[in-house]
Design an enzyme around this catalytic site. Sequence first.
Site, mmCIF file in Angstrom:
data_model
loop_
_atom_site.group_PDB
_atom_site.id
_atom_site.type_symbol
_atom_site.label_atom_id
_atom_site.label_comp_id
_atom_site.label_asym_id
_atom_site.label_seq_id
_atom_site.Cartn_x
_atom_site.Cartn_y
_atom_site.Cartn_z
ATOM 1 N N LYS A 245 9.025 1.556 -15.307
ATOM 2 C CA LYS A 245 10.446 1.618 -15.689
ATOM 3 C C LYS A 245 11.207 0.310 -15.485
ATOM 4 C CE LYS A 245 11.090 6.558 -15.200
ATOM 5 N NZ LYS A 245 11.762 7.656 -14.518
ATOM 6 N N ASP B 296 17.879 8.917 -17.153
ATOM 7 C CA ASP B 296 17.691 9.543 -15.833
ATOM 8 C C ASP B 296 19.027 9.707 -15.094
ATOM 9 O OD1 ASP B 296 14.945 9.903 -15.943
ATOM 10 O OD2 ASP B 296 14.484 7.984 -14.985
HETATM 11 P P1 NAP Z 1 8.211 4.176 -8.803
HETATM 12 O O1 NAP Z 1 9.069 3.248 -9.583
HETATM 13 O O2 NAP Z 1 6.760 3.903 -8.691
HETATM 14 O O3 NAP Z 1 8.839 4.262 -7.321
HETATM 15 C C1 NAP Z 1 8.302 5.100 -6.330
HETATM 16 C C2 NAP Z 1 8.945 4.780 -4.980
HETATM 17 O O4 NAP Z 1 8.364 5.660 -4.020
HETATM 18 C C3 NAP Z 1 8.690 3.350 -4.488
HETATM 19 O O5 NAP Z 1 9.808 2.880 -3.776
HETATM 20 C C4 NAP Z 1 7.495 3.538 -3.562
HETATM 21 O O6 NAP Z 1 7.405 2.589 -2.526
HETATM 22 C C5 NAP Z 1 7.834 4.877 -2.938
HETATM 23 N N1 NAP Z 1 6.641 5.492 -2.381
HETATM 24 C C6 NAP Z 1 5.464 5.758 -3.023
HETATM 25 N N2 NAP Z 1 4.594 6.335 -2.154
HETATM 26 C C7 NAP Z 1 5.229 6.412 -0.963
HETATM 27 C C8 NAP Z 1 4.856 6.891 0.304
HETATM 28 N N3 NAP Z 1 3.630 7.401 0.533
HETATM 29 N N4 NAP Z 1 5.761 6.829 1.291
HETATM 30 C C9 NAP Z 1 6.985 6.308 1.093
HETATM 31 N N5 NAP Z 1 7.403 5.816 -0.098
HETATM 32 C C10 NAP Z 1 6.533 5.879 -1.113
HETATM 33 O O7 NAP Z 1 8.343 5.682 -9.368
HETATM 34 P P2 NAP Z 1 9.639 6.355 -10.045
HETATM 35 O O8 NAP Z 1 9.593 6.136 -11.498
HETATM 36 O O9 NAP Z 1 10.827 5.919 -9.267
HETATM 37 O O10 NAP Z 1 9.330 7.923 -9.815
HETATM 38 C C11 NAP Z 1 9.393 8.501 -8.530
HETATM 39 C C12 NAP Z 1 9.207 10.024 -8.638
HETATM 40 O O11 NAP Z 1 10.321 10.616 -9.308
HETATM 41 C C13 NAP Z 1 7.965 10.452 -9.425
HETATM 42 O O12 NAP Z 1 7.394 11.554 -8.794
HETATM 43 C C14 NAP Z 1 8.511 10.869 -10.768
HETATM 44 O O13 NAP Z 1 7.716 11.848 -11.416
HETATM 45 C C15 NAP Z 1 9.865 11.467 -10.356
HETATM 46 N N6 NAP Z 1 10.827 11.451 -11.456
HETATM 47 C C16 NAP Z 1 11.245 12.643 -11.961
HETATM 48 C C17 NAP Z 1 12.172 12.654 -12.986
HETATM 49 C C18 NAP Z 1 12.648 13.961 -13.550
HETATM 50 O O14 NAP Z 1 13.150 13.973 -14.673
HETATM 51 N N7 NAP Z 1 12.556 15.040 -12.814
HETATM 52 C C19 NAP Z 1 12.669 11.455 -13.509
HETATM 53 C C20 NAP Z 1 12.228 10.264 -12.940
HETATM 54 C C21 NAP Z 1 11.294 10.271 -11.919
HETATM 55 P P3 NAP Z 1 6.860 1.091 -2.786
HETATM 56 O O15 NAP Z 1 8.050 0.356 -3.343
HETATM 57 O O16 NAP Z 1 6.448 0.634 -1.452
HETATM 58 O O17 NAP Z 1 5.720 1.226 -3.767
#
Ligand code: NAP
Length: 297
Positions: free
Chosen positions: A77, A118
């Site tokens: 993203k 979002d």
């Molecule tokens: P992203 O850009 O990869 O960011 C994920 C974040 O979570 C990063 O800050 C990452 O840390 C952190 N993280 C990952 N594993 C972790 C752990 N074990 N402990 C602590 N922090 C951790 O992903 P995203 O696009 O933001 O998406 C995040 C989640 O939201 C996903 O599950 C996605 O499916 C969900 N989502 C849902 C919707 C919906 O419409 N419902 C919309 C958007 C997203 P680092 O920076 O250290 O890697």
Amino acid sequence: MISATHVLIDASTRPIALLGDPVAHSFSPLIHNTGFRVQGLSYVYLACRVPPQALAEAVAGLRALGFAGANVTIPHKEAVLPLLDRCTPGAKAVGAVNTILCLPNAQGKTELVGENTDVAGFLAPLKPFLPSLENSEVVILGAGGAARAVVYALLTHVHPARLTLLARNPKRGETLATDMAAYDTRHVLRVVPFAAAGAAVRTAHLVVNATPVGMHPHDQETPWPHATDFHEGQLVYDLIYNPLRTRLLREAAARGATTIGGLEMLLAQAAAAYKWWTGHELPLQAVRAALQSSLGS
Ligand code: NAP
């Protein structure tokens, strides 16, 4: 050729892609293809697994192959921004794009325009709670693309008294905070490591999980294992929609908290993207029925 319940995929069908890695768990193909089928629109939505090193080629391919648009999901993203011709002011402010529109311009070339649906998606299920959240304490777990949309939405629409961002990678958290400084007019945003956030979680009115921890197939994991920190009067919102009830939500509900799963956000952000690509409203009733039958509930 096209009826209200059937769309023939032919030479004029416009493809729309989901670019992410992983994508196998995604409900987006079911959501959008149900909409196209019910409304007789000649589009097809495909989930494409795109590893980070192939993102630039995949985005160039949207233009080359005449796609109508795309969704962008984890982990692209933020990385997708420099690959686009321009972004809407909202997407630029968030610093993350989840929707691309392929727009023919006056010169007959295709422009790739980035949007972030979002923000509207996150706010949709919070609407009944918004009055009680003004001047409240909020904790966000994660500092990625979704967290950016959440922080922007909260700062511009909810106006909490304190916004605590839990970042595994403090540098990523600080970059997010710096990028959002223009919207943080009351200086409520602070970044803390997970290990130092117990008190903030216990006193929070709203806790939002914007990490993928607990997502299928890792259903037994939780981003906040200290379940006794949750209590009645709290709202716990997990952006994860697969599973519908994550371990985080089950544990928070067991302690009396009100919970919101990620499905309503998914539907609201999908509806905004669908409208942008097709000009039509997503037929939510038919989409909910398709999801229910696919989930067997
Ligand atoms: P992203 O850009 O990869 O960011 C994920 C974040 O979570 C990063 O800050 C990452 O840390 C952190 N993280 C990952 N594993 C972790 C752990 N074990 N402990 C602590 N922090 C951790 O992903 P995203 O696009 O933001 O998406 C995040 C989640 O939201 C996903 O599950 C996605 O499916 C969900 N989502 C849902 C919707 C919906 O419409 N419902 C919309 C958007 C997203 P680092 O920076 O250290 O890697």
